[in-house]
Design a protein around this motif. Structure first.
Motif, PDB file in Angstrom:
ATOM      1  N   ILE A 166       0.844  -1.190   0.000  1.00 41.91           N
ATOM      2  CA  ILE A 166       0.000   0.000   0.000  1.00 41.91           C
ATOM      3  C   ILE A 166       0.881   1.243   0.000  1.00 41.91           C
ATOM      4  CG2 ILE A 166      -1.834   1.225   1.221  1.00 41.91           C
ATOM      5  CD1 ILE A 166      -2.037  -1.711   2.747  1.00 41.91           C
ATOM      6  N   VAL A 167       0.647   2.124  -0.951  1.00 41.20           N
ATOM      7  CA  VAL A 167       1.371   3.395  -1.011  1.00 41.20           C
ATOM      8  C   VAL A 167       0.459   4.488  -0.461  1.00 41.20           C
ATOM      9  CG1 VAL A 167       2.486   5.093  -2.495  1.00 41.20           C
ATOM     10  CG2 VAL A 167       2.706   2.641  -3.005  1.00 41.20           C
ATOM     11  N   ASP A 168       0.923   5.165   0.589  1.00 43.59           N
ATOM     12  CA  ASP A 168       0.185   6.278   1.191  1.00 43.59           C
ATOM     13  C   ASP A 168       0.781   7.577   0.651  1.00 43.59           C
ATOM     14  OD1 ASP A 168      -0.909   8.272   2.771  1.00 43.59           O
ATOM     15  OD2 ASP A 168      -0.816   7.108   4.625  1.00 43.59           O
ATOM     16  N   HIS A 169       0.075   8.222  -0.269  1.00 42.28           N
ATOM     17  CA  HIS A 169       0.594   9.440  -0.897  1.00 42.28           C
ATOM     18  C   HIS A 169       0.655  10.612   0.079  1.00 42.28           C
ATOM     19  CE1 HIS A 169       0.657   7.519  -4.756  1.00 42.28           C
ATOM     20  NE2 HIS A 169      -0.646   7.313  -4.773  1.00 42.28           N
ATOM     21  N   LYS A 170      -0.115  10.564   1.144  1.00 42.43           N
ATOM     22  CA  LYS A 170      -0.125  11.659   2.120  1.00 42.43           C
ATOM     23  C   LYS A 170       1.137  11.649   2.971  1.00 42.43           C
ATOM     24  CE  LYS A 170      -2.940  13.757   5.781  1.00 42.43           C
ATOM     25  NZ  LYS A 170      -4.222  13.679   6.539  1.00 42.43           N
ATOM     26  N   THR A 171       1.559  10.463   3.400  1.00 40.90           N
ATOM     27  CA  THR A 171       2.741  10.351   4.262  1.00 40.90           C
ATOM     28  C   THR A 171       3.981   9.905   3.491  1.00 40.90           C
ATOM     29  OG1 THR A 171       2.239   8.043   4.803  1.00 40.90           O
ATOM     30  CG2 THR A 171       1.272   9.747   6.219  1.00 40.90           C
ATOM     31  N   ASN A 172       3.791   9.575   2.207  1.00 39.72           N
ATOM     32  CA  ASN A 172       4.880   9.057   1.370  1.00 39.72           C
ATOM     33  C   ASN A 172       5.491   7.781   1.952  1.00 39.72           C
ATOM     34  OD1 ASN A 172       4.776  11.086  -0.657  1.00 39.72           O
ATOM     35  ND2 ASN A 172       5.851  12.489   0.724  1.00 39.72           N
ATOM     36  N   LYS A 173       4.637   6.972   2.551  1.00 39.20           N
ATOM     37  CA  LYS A 173       5.090   5.702   3.107  1.00 39.20           C
ATOM     38  C   LYS A 173       4.557   4.540   2.276  1.00 39.20           C
ATOM     39  CE  LYS A 173       5.554   7.125   7.956  1.00 39.20           C
ATOM     40  NZ  LYS A 173       5.075   6.886   9.347  1.00 39.20           N
ATOM     41  N   ARG A 174       5.325   3.468   2.286  1.00 40.10           N
ATOM     42  CA  ARG A 174       4.911   2.228   1.617  1.00 40.10           C
ATOM     43  C   ARG A 174       4.663   1.188   2.702  1.00 40.10           C
ATOM     44  NH1 ARG A 174       7.335  -2.228  -1.283  1.00 40.10           N
ATOM     45  NH2 ARG A 174       6.276  -2.623  -3.273  1.00 40.10           N
ATOM     46  N   ILE A 175       3.438   0.699   2.764  1.00 38.92           N
ATOM     47  CA  ILE A 175       3.012  -0.195   3.837  1.00 38.92           C
ATOM     48  C   ILE A 175       2.859  -1.607   3.283  1.00 38.92           C
ATOM     49  CG2 ILE A 175       1.222  -0.629   5.566  1.00 38.92           C
ATOM     50  CD1 ILE A 175       0.436   2.410   5.077  1.00 38.92           C
ATOM     51  N   GLU A 176       3.467  -2.569   3.957  1.00 36.05           N
ATOM     52  CA  GLU A 176       3.345  -3.956   3.508  1.00 36.05           C
ATOM     53  C   GLU A 176       1.926  -4.454   3.730  1.00 36.05           C
ATOM     54  OE1 GLU A 176       5.430  -8.334   4.245  1.00 36.05           O
ATOM     55  OE2 GLU A 176       6.360  -6.510   5.027  1.00 36.05           O
ATOM     56  N   GLY A 177       1.373  -5.099   2.725  1.00 31.88           N
ATOM     57  CA  GLY A 177       0.023  -5.636   2.826  1.00 31.88           C
ATOM     58  C   GLY A 177       0.035  -7.106   3.203  1.00 31.88           C
ATOM     59  N   ILE A 178      -0.845  -7.872   2.570  1.00 25.22           N
ATOM     60  CA  ILE A 178      -1.015  -9.288   2.899  1.00 25.22           C
ATOM     61  C   ILE A 178      -0.726 -10.133   1.664  1.00 25.22           C
ATOM     62  CG2 ILE A 178      -2.614 -11.041   3.766  1.00 25.22           C
ATOM     63  CD1 ILE A 178      -4.225  -8.857   5.081  1.00 25.22           C
ATOM     64  N   VAL A 179      -0.152 -11.300   1.878  1.00 24.54           N
ATOM     65  CA  VAL A 179       0.069 -12.258   0.803  1.00 24.54           C
ATOM     66  C   VAL A 179      -1.062 -13.284   0.819  1.00 24.54           C
ATOM     67  CG1 VAL A 179       1.474 -13.850   2.184  1.00 24.54           C
ATOM     68  CG2 VAL A 179       1.809 -13.726  -0.291  1.00 24.54           C
ATOM     69  N   GLY A 180      -1.437 -13.789  -0.361  1.00 26.52           N
ATOM     70  CA  GLY A 180      -2.423 -14.862  -0.406  1.00 26.52           C
ATOM     71  C   GLY A 180      -3.477 -14.736  -1.485  1.00 26.52           C
ATOM     72  N   ASN A 181      -3.711 -13.526  -1.995  1.00 28.40           N
ATOM     73  CA  ASN A 181      -4.754 -13.355  -3.003  1.00 28.40           C
ATOM     74  C   ASN A 181      -4.451 -14.123  -4.280  1.00 28.40           C
ATOM     75  OD1 ASN A 181      -7.062 -11.978  -2.285  1.00 28.40           O
ATOM     76  ND2 ASN A 181      -6.120  -9.971  -2.460  1.00 28.40           N
ATOM     77  N   ASN A 182      -5.514 -14.474  -5.006  1.00 26.29           N
ATOM     78  CA  ASN A 182      -5.400 -15.206  -6.271  1.00 26.29           C
ATOM     79  C   ASN A 182      -4.590 -16.487  -6.108  1.00 26.29           C
ATOM     80  OD1 ASN A 182      -5.981 -12.289  -7.182  1.00 26.29           O
ATOM     81  ND2 ASN A 182      -6.257 -13.472  -9.051  1.00 26.29           N
ATOM     82  N   PHE A 183      -4.778 -17.141  -4.980  1.00 28.44           N
ATOM     83  CA  PHE A 183      -4.050 -18.380  -4.694  1.00 28.44           C
ATOM     84  C   PHE A 183      -4.289 -19.403  -5.799  1.00 28.44           C
ATOM     85  CE2 PHE A 183      -4.172 -22.701  -3.018  1.00 28.44           C
ATOM     86  CZ  PHE A 183      -2.899 -22.827  -2.497  1.00 28.44           C
ATOM     87  N   SER A 184      -3.209 -19.942  -6.332  1.00 29.17           N
ATOM     88  CA  SER A 184      -3.320 -20.998  -7.338  1.00 29.17           C
ATOM     89  C   SER A 184      -2.202 -22.002  -7.122  1.00 29.17           C
ATOM     90  CB  SER A 184      -3.266 -20.417  -8.754  1.00 29.17           C
ATOM     91  OG  SER A 184      -2.065 -19.705  -8.950  1.00 29.17           O
ATOM     92  N   SER A 185      -2.492 -23.253  -7.449  1.00 23.20           N
ATOM     93  CA  SER A 185      -1.575 -24.336  -7.119  1.00 23.20           C
ATOM     94  C   SER A 185      -1.707 -25.464  -8.131  1.00 23.20           C
ATOM     95  CB  SER A 185      -1.900 -24.851  -5.707  1.00 23.20           C
ATOM     96  OG  SER A 185      -1.446 -26.162  -5.512  1.00 23.20           O
ATOM     97  N   TYR A 186      -0.567 -25.978  -8.577  1.00 19.40           N
ATOM     98  CA  TYR A 186      -0.577 -27.102  -9.508  1.00 19.40           C
ATOM     99  C   TYR A 186      -1.198 -28.343  -8.873  1.00 19.40           C
ATOM    100  CZ  TYR A 186       2.266 -25.090 -13.278  1.00 19.40           C
ATOM    101  OH  TYR A 186       2.713 -24.343 -14.334  1.00 19.40           O
ATOM    102  N   VAL A 187      -0.863 -28.608  -7.620  1.00 20.00           N
ATOM    103  CA  VAL A 187      -1.391 -29.805  -6.966  1.00 20.00           C
ATOM    104  C   VAL A 187      -2.896 -29.668  -6.741  1.00 20.00           C
ATOM    105  CG1 VAL A 187      -1.264 -31.281  -4.916  1.00 20.00           C
ATOM    106  CG2 VAL A 187       0.826 -30.347  -5.908  1.00 20.00           C
ATOM    107  N   ARG A 188      -3.350 -28.468  -6.439  1.00 18.61           N
ATOM    108  CA  ARG A 188      -4.794 -28.242  -6.319  1.00 18.61           C
ATOM    109  C   ARG A 188      -5.480 -28.491  -7.667  1.00 18.61           C
ATOM    110  NH1 ARG A 188      -7.747 -22.468  -5.506  1.00 18.61           N
ATOM    111  NH2 ARG A 188      -9.858 -23.193  -5.087  1.00 18.61           N
ATOM    112  N   ASP A 189      -4.872 -28.021  -8.768  1.00 21.51           N
ATOM    113  CA  ASP A 189      -5.418 -28.313 -10.097  1.00 21.51           C
ATOM    114  C   ASP A 189      -5.500 -29.819 -10.326  1.00 21.51           C
ATOM    115  OD1 ASP A 189      -5.820 -25.711 -10.845  1.00 21.51           O
ATOM    116  OD2 ASP A 189      -3.983 -25.530 -12.013  1.00 21.51           O
TER     117      ASP A 189
END
Length: 325
Positions: free
Chosen positions: A98-121
């Motif tokens: 996440i980029v906060d243009h007001k404070t000029n800070k870059r904030i780490e978000g969350i990992v996991g979206n659009n999860f895809s896996s060969y074994v799940r397929d």
């Protein structure tokens, strides 16, 4: 044989200049969008949708709705199989920043979206199909999802994961179109109103073997609830901005991928049954080949069977027996 598998992580930015590499899982939503004549416009429009949704949800101290921008990384995970250096492409997920243009800070978000896996397929497109071929009644194979679940937990518990990510993953998915969801009185300031399903779905059961719990929330001005799979305490382990980064990203992809549910013109009521045949919905200005994605999932499931499941069957069985969830 090694005590556990090893994991190697590679990442690349997902922006309007992104081109899927030959090694990427081509069934992923972002890879599908990034091919063809409209690839650049697709990516630009999708990223704009994510940013607009993020700012709408993070509205405090954000009068113009332009304070934040979401940056996405595609995280590819390879699994090391033997001491000789053999590896197999295992998982691809998105990580938000996440980029906060007001404070000029870059904030780490969350990992996991659009999860895809060969074994799940492999599990859903090959193993499950073969198990039910010629049968009049649908059933699930013994130990269905056990290997995949243990591989996933091994990755999340690995030093590689902990060195790259501060918090456990949150995986956001669509609700199931064959379940009914009932609205509760519980409401979160960011995630919105909580829903509960009338019964457990196959996806829930599969992700439970990955060690994940699930809750269903419908954010403000959304058309339908989202399924959020997580470790620990979803509502207290993550900040509002972290949760918004996950919601804004996945809701955007679901509007593109499942507009009948997430871009419907009527919102979910107290009792809600998703309908993929719903004609009362709007389309985004983004070209997405849903039919192709389904075919490719089957192809990649067969790829996993040929290059991972069959040649390393003994190693995988020993790992699955030994690894304690």
């Amino acid at each position: 044989m090694k005590k556990d598998f090893t994991f190697n992580i590679k990442s690349v930015s997902l922006d309007e200049n992104y081109h899927p590499s030959t090694n990427t899982r081509i069934t992923t939503n972002f890879a599908n969008l990034a091919r063809g004549e409209y690839r650049k416009a697709n990516l630009r429009n999708a990223l704009n949708m994510i940013n607009n949704r993020f700012n709408a949800l993070a509205h405090w101290d954000n009068t113009k709705g332009e304070r934040y921008a979401v940056e996405l990384e595609i995280v590819s995970v390879e699994i090391g199989i033997e001491d000789g250096g053999e590896s197999f492409p295992s998982i691809e997920i998105l990580k938000t920043n996440i980029v906060d243009h007001k404070t000029n800070k870059r904030i780490e978000g969350i990992v996991g979206n659009n999860f895809s896996s060969y074994v799940r397929d492999y599990d859903f497109s090959v193993l499950l199909q073969e198990h039910n071929k010629g049968k009049s009644q649908f059933s699930i194979p013994d130990d269905f999802g056990v290997l995949h679940g243990k591989l996933f937990q091994s990755f999340v518990n690995s030093d590689t994961y902990k060195q790259n990510f501060k918090k456990p993953p949150v995986i956001c998915l669509s609700v199931s179109d064959n379940k009914t969801y009932n609205r509760t009185e519980n409401q979160h300031p960011v995630l919105g109103v909580e829903y509960e399903p009338n019964e457990s779905s196959l996806t829930e059961q599969y992700f439970k073997k990955m060690g994940l719990q699930v809750r269903y929330f419908m954010p403000q001005n959304s058309a339908a609830p989202l399924a959020l799979f997580f470790f620990g305490d979803l509502l207290n382990d993550y900040s509002n901005l972290e949760l918004i980064s996950t919601i804004s990203t996945m809701e955007t992809f679901q509007k593109i991928y499942r507009p009948e549910i997430y871009n419907a013109n009527a919102t979910a009521g107290k009792s809600y049954k998703p309908n993929l045949k719903n004609l009362d919905h709007s389309l985004t200005q983004i070209v997405y080949d849903r039919e192709e994605r389904g075919k490719l999932a089957n192809e990649q499931g067969k790829f996993a069977q040929e290059h991972f499941i069959k040649p390393y069957q003994t190693v995988l069985e020993q790992f699955s027996t030994r690894y304690l969830s």
